[in-house]
Design a protein around this motif. Sequence first.
Motif, PDB file in Angstrom:
ATOM      1  N   CYS A   1     131.198 154.083  27.011  1.00 31.81           N
ATOM      2  CA  CYS A   1     130.180 153.260  27.685  1.00 31.81           C
ATOM      3  C   CYS A   1     129.185 152.580  26.743  1.00 31.81           C
ATOM      4  O   CYS A   1     128.353 151.790  27.193  1.00 31.81           O
ATOM      5  CB  CYS A   1     129.420 154.096  28.710  1.00 31.81           C
ATOM      6  SG  CYS A   1     130.376 154.380  30.195  1.00 31.81           S
ATOM      7  N   HIS A   2     129.232 152.918  25.479  1.00 34.32           N
ATOM      8  CA  HIS A   2     128.316 152.241  24.545  1.00 34.32           C
ATOM      9  C   HIS A   2     128.942 152.206  23.166  1.00 34.32           C
ATOM     10  O   HIS A   2     129.010 153.219  22.471  1.00 34.32           O
ATOM     11  CB  HIS A   2     126.966 152.975  24.484  1.00 34.32           C
ATOM     12  CG  HIS A   2     125.974 152.306  23.571  1.00 34.32           C
ATOM     13  ND1 HIS A   2     124.694 152.005  23.974  1.00 34.32           N
ATOM     14  CD2 HIS A   2     126.065 151.874  22.290  1.00 34.32           C
ATOM     15  CE1 HIS A   2     124.047 151.409  22.975  1.00 34.32           C
ATOM     16  NE2 HIS A   2     124.872 151.332  21.932  1.00 34.32           N
ATOM     17  N   THR A   3     129.395 151.035  22.790  1.00 29.60           N
ATOM     18  CA  THR A   3     129.889 150.915  21.420  1.00 29.60           C
ATOM     19  C   THR A   3     129.743 149.476  20.947  1.00 29.60           C
ATOM     20  O   THR A   3     129.223 148.613  21.664  1.00 29.60           O
ATOM     21  CB  THR A   3     131.352 151.418  21.298  1.00 29.60           C
ATOM     22  OG1 THR A   3     131.685 151.511  19.919  1.00 29.60           O
ATOM     23  CG2 THR A   3     132.336 150.511  22.019  1.00 29.60           C
ATOM     24  N   HIS A   4     130.121 149.246  19.718  1.00 34.90           N
ATOM     25  CA  HIS A   4     130.157 147.900  19.133  1.00 34.90           C
ATOM     26  C   HIS A   4     131.504 147.764  18.445  1.00 34.90           C
ATOM     27  O   HIS A   4     132.147 148.760  18.123  1.00 34.90           O
ATOM     28  CB  HIS A   4     129.016 147.714  18.129  1.00 34.90           C
ATOM     29  CG  HIS A   4     127.667 148.022  18.721  1.00 34.90           C
ATOM     30  ND1 HIS A   4     126.875 147.077  19.313  1.00 34.90           N
ATOM     31  CD2 HIS A   4     127.015 149.202  18.851  1.00 34.90           C
ATOM     32  CE1 HIS A   4     125.765 147.655  19.768  1.00 34.90           C
ATOM     33  NE2 HIS A   4     125.828 148.954  19.503  1.00 34.90           N
ATOM     34  N   LEU A   5     131.928 146.536  18.210  1.00 37.06           N
ATOM     35  CA  LEU A   5     133.262 146.340  17.647  1.00 37.06           C
ATOM     36  C   LEU A   5     133.252 146.240  16.128  1.00 37.06           C
ATOM     37  O   LEU A   5     134.098 146.795  15.444  1.00 37.06           O
ATOM     38  CB  LEU A   5     133.887 145.074  18.245  1.00 37.06           C
ATOM     39  CG  LEU A   5     134.056 145.088  19.772  1.00 37.06           C
ATOM     40  CD1 LEU A   5     134.491 143.711  20.269  1.00 37.06           C
ATOM     41  CD2 LEU A   5     135.075 146.138  20.188  1.00 37.06           C
TER      42      LEU A   5
ATOM     43  N   GLU B   1     120.190 153.206  27.474  1.00 38.84           N
ATOM     44  CA  GLU B   1     121.084 153.581  26.375  1.00 38.84           C
ATOM     45  C   GLU B   1     120.308 154.439  25.384  1.00 38.84           C
ATOM     46  O   GLU B   1     119.231 154.061  24.946  1.00 38.84           O
ATOM     47  CB  GLU B   1     121.601 152.310  25.692  1.00 38.84           C
ATOM     48  CG  GLU B   1     122.254 151.309  26.652  1.00 38.84           C
ATOM     49  CD  GLU B   1     123.453 151.883  27.380  1.00 38.84           C
ATOM     50  OE1 GLU B   1     124.356 152.390  26.701  1.00 38.84           O
ATOM     51  OE2 GLU B   1     123.477 151.843  28.637  1.00 38.84           O
ATOM     52  N   HIS B   2     120.824 155.566  25.053  1.00 42.11           N
ATOM     53  CA  HIS B   2     120.279 156.571  24.111  1.00 42.11           C
ATOM     54  C   HIS B   2     119.304 157.535  24.797  1.00 42.11           C
ATOM     55  O   HIS B   2     119.624 158.682  25.007  1.00 42.11           O
ATOM     56  CB  HIS B   2     119.639 155.949  22.861  1.00 42.11           C
ATOM     57  CG  HIS B   2     120.451 154.853  22.256  1.00 42.11           C
ATOM     58  ND1 HIS B   2     121.731 155.066  21.798  1.00 42.11           N
ATOM     59  CD2 HIS B   2     120.190 153.523  22.064  1.00 42.11           C
ATOM     60  CE1 HIS B   2     122.216 153.916  21.331  1.00 42.11           C
ATOM     61  NE2 HIS B   2     121.314 152.966  21.499  1.00 42.11           N
ATOM     62  N   GLY B   3     118.089 157.082  25.114  1.00 38.54           N
ATOM     63  CA  GLY B   3     117.134 157.932  25.848  1.00 38.54           C
ATOM     64  C   GLY B   3     116.826 159.261  25.175  1.00 38.54           C
ATOM     65  O   GLY B   3     116.556 160.252  25.858  1.00 38.54           O
TER      66      GLY B   3
ATOM     67  N   THR C   1     130.089 156.203  21.984  1.00 37.21           N
ATOM     68  CA  THR C   1     130.204 156.550  20.560  1.00 37.21           C
ATOM     69  C   THR C   1     129.243 155.754  19.691  1.00 37.21           C
ATOM     70  O   THR C   1     129.014 156.115  18.547  1.00 37.21           O
ATOM     71  CB  THR C   1     131.619 156.253  20.029  1.00 37.21           C
ATOM     72  OG1 THR C   1     131.883 154.856  20.207  1.00 37.21           O
ATOM     73  CG2 THR C   1     132.673 157.073  20.742  1.00 37.21           C
ATOM     74  N   ASP C   2     128.724 154.644  20.222  1.00 40.05           N
ATOM     75  CA  ASP C   2     127.861 153.763  19.442  1.00 40.05           C
ATOM     76  C   ASP C   2     128.478 153.440  18.075  1.00 40.05           C
ATOM     77  O   ASP C   2     127.832 153.619  17.040  1.00 40.05           O
ATOM     78  CB  ASP C   2     126.462 154.363  19.283  1.00 40.05           C
ATOM     79  CG  ASP C   2     125.414 153.280  19.072  1.00 40.05           C
ATOM     80  OD1 ASP C   2     125.792 152.097  19.018  1.00 40.05           O
ATOM     81  OD2 ASP C   2     124.220 153.615  18.959  1.00 40.05           O
ATOM     82  N   SER C   3     129.715 153.018  18.100  1.00 37.98           N
ATOM     83  CA  SER C   3     130.454 152.558  16.902  1.00 37.98           C
ATOM     84  C   SER C   3     131.068 153.673  16.058  1.00 37.98           C
ATOM     85  O   SER C   3     131.595 153.397  14.979  1.00 37.98           O
ATOM     86  CB  SER C   3     129.593 151.690  15.964  1.00 37.98           C
ATOM     87  OG  SER C   3     128.872 150.741  16.657  1.00 37.98           O
TER      88      SER C   3
ATOM     89  N   LEU D   1     124.519 142.688  30.704  1.00 37.74           N
ATOM     90  CA  LEU D   1     123.557 142.228  29.705  1.00 37.74           C
ATOM     91  C   LEU D   1     123.033 143.423  28.928  1.00 37.74           C
ATOM     92  O   LEU D   1     122.791 144.484  29.504  1.00 37.74           O
ATOM     93  CB  LEU D   1     122.387 141.566  30.446  1.00 37.74           C
ATOM     94  CG  LEU D   1     121.714 140.382  29.783  1.00 37.74           C
ATOM     95  CD1 LEU D   1     122.696 139.253  29.556  1.00 37.74           C
ATOM     96  CD2 LEU D   1     120.575 139.888  30.667  1.00 37.74           C
ATOM     97  N   LYS D   2     122.877 143.228  27.616  1.00 35.21           N
ATOM     98  CA  LYS D   2     122.269 144.286  26.800  1.00 35.21           C
ATOM     99  C   LYS D   2     120.917 143.774  26.310  1.00 35.21           C
ATOM    100  O   LYS D   2     120.824 142.663  25.795  1.00 35.21           O
ATOM    101  CB  LYS D   2     123.183 144.583  25.604  1.00 35.21           C
ATOM    102  CG  LYS D   2     122.537 145.365  24.466  1.00 35.21           C
ATOM    103  CD  LYS D   2     122.338 146.824  24.824  1.00 35.21           C
ATOM    104  CE  LYS D   2     121.712 147.631  23.688  1.00 35.21           C
ATOM    105  NZ  LYS D   2     122.524 147.757  22.501  1.00 35.21           N
ATOM    106  N   ILE D   3     119.896 144.606  26.493  1.00 35.49           N
ATOM    107  CA  ILE D   3     118.567 144.211  26.040  1.00 35.49           C
ATOM    108  C   ILE D   3     117.996 145.345  25.186  1.00 35.49           C
ATOM    109  O   ILE D   3     118.125 146.515  25.541  1.00 35.49           O
ATOM    110  CB  ILE D   3     117.675 143.843  27.261  1.00 35.49           C
ATOM    111  CG1 ILE D   3     116.262 143.478  26.842  1.00 35.49           C
ATOM    112  CG2 ILE D   3     117.633 144.897  28.322  1.00 35.49           C
ATOM    113  CD1 ILE D   3     115.470 142.808  27.971  1.00 35.49           C
TER     114      ILE D   3
END
Length: 391
Positions: A64-68, A236-238, A308-310, A175-177
């Motif tokens: 649910c949260h990563t970057h490429l 995200e994170h919290g 995984t956040d990358s 959207l990501k903010i």
Amino acid sequence: MVLKLLKLKGIIDGKSDNLIEKDCILIEGERIEHVGTIDDFGQLDDVQVMDLRNYYAMAGMIDCHTHLSVIPELGDQIGQLKIPASRNILRSLNNIKADFKAGTTTMRVMGEENYIDIEIKNAINEGLINGPSILASGIGLTSINGHGYALTSTDGLEEIRKRARINFHKGADQLKIFVTGGVSSEGSVLNKSSYSLEEIETAVYESERAGKYVCAHAHGGEGIDLCIKAGVKSIEHGTLLTDKQIEKMIKNNMWLTITSFIIFSDKGVGYGDRNNSKIREKLEKVRDIAKENYSRIVSSGINFVLGTDSMHGCLPEEVKFVTDLGVSNIEGIKAVTGRAAEACGIDEIGTIEKGKIADLIILKRNPVEDIEALKEIFLIIKKGKIVEDYL
Ligand SMILES: [Zn+2]
């Protein structure tokens, strides 16, 4: 239309509390046609029968949260986002492959520059390359003084409105903010907000009018309060959430994406940015607080999912992290399957049920008994097709 009948030892359907009482999955094209027992099937013509009676099936996992393009181990994550698009697309390929091979069949990407997430999503959908399905955010919204600022800043209500609309026009799914500071950028503060309430509200308003939603990077403090007030769907994170904020998030039916491995792994921020004293200092602080906070969070009843956040290929580590905090194995599995699909607002994936897209992972052992079994993948099926080539 090719039919596939999978005979299995067990099925974890992504919503039940244990293995279901069925052991066969019939796939027609890219969808699941039936889940049942062998008695349900009479004479089936033109069916490819797969004898997987030593194996377990579960839905493909959703990160649910990563970057490429980001590789935390290399450090300077913001700098990595600035690399020209063509090279960053190439840099992303190995990362995607690592995630795919580890059983991630859907990645919710939380911001890239130059719309490379949308380009890669389209390339995968067109069959140019193999890879997980991508839920893209397009360019993440951050203020000029905010965390996550690489090449593009978005300030003030008009720019936010425009950036949101451009992102959706290009094909963003959400959207990501960036609201509070982050660990991997110098000088940003984890409990303050670089955006005003009105700015966050504008992002939410524009998203909702497009039938989408907002995920907000936020660690704690005032930043989280503003996100709650503005109607953000997912935090995200919290890492610094207070009990009061957790309570409000539950009341508002919000989601939290836990990202632990990037904080605690030796190959995360702690390695990549080990020579940057400002980042190291922040990381130490977050490490001290996050473990305790996350264990309060997962037992609070809040809707949580995992990312995984990358940390490419490491989604099973995120599941392991929450099960180590006391979450049951099956709830940990749901957080990357059925619950994750809910969090992403996509009801076609995440569970093994008639009509759903046949994104499946076939495991050598039962992960309900031992969560480490998530790392022992025998086979991956995406949209009904056996994945033989991961790129
Ligand atoms: Zn991130």
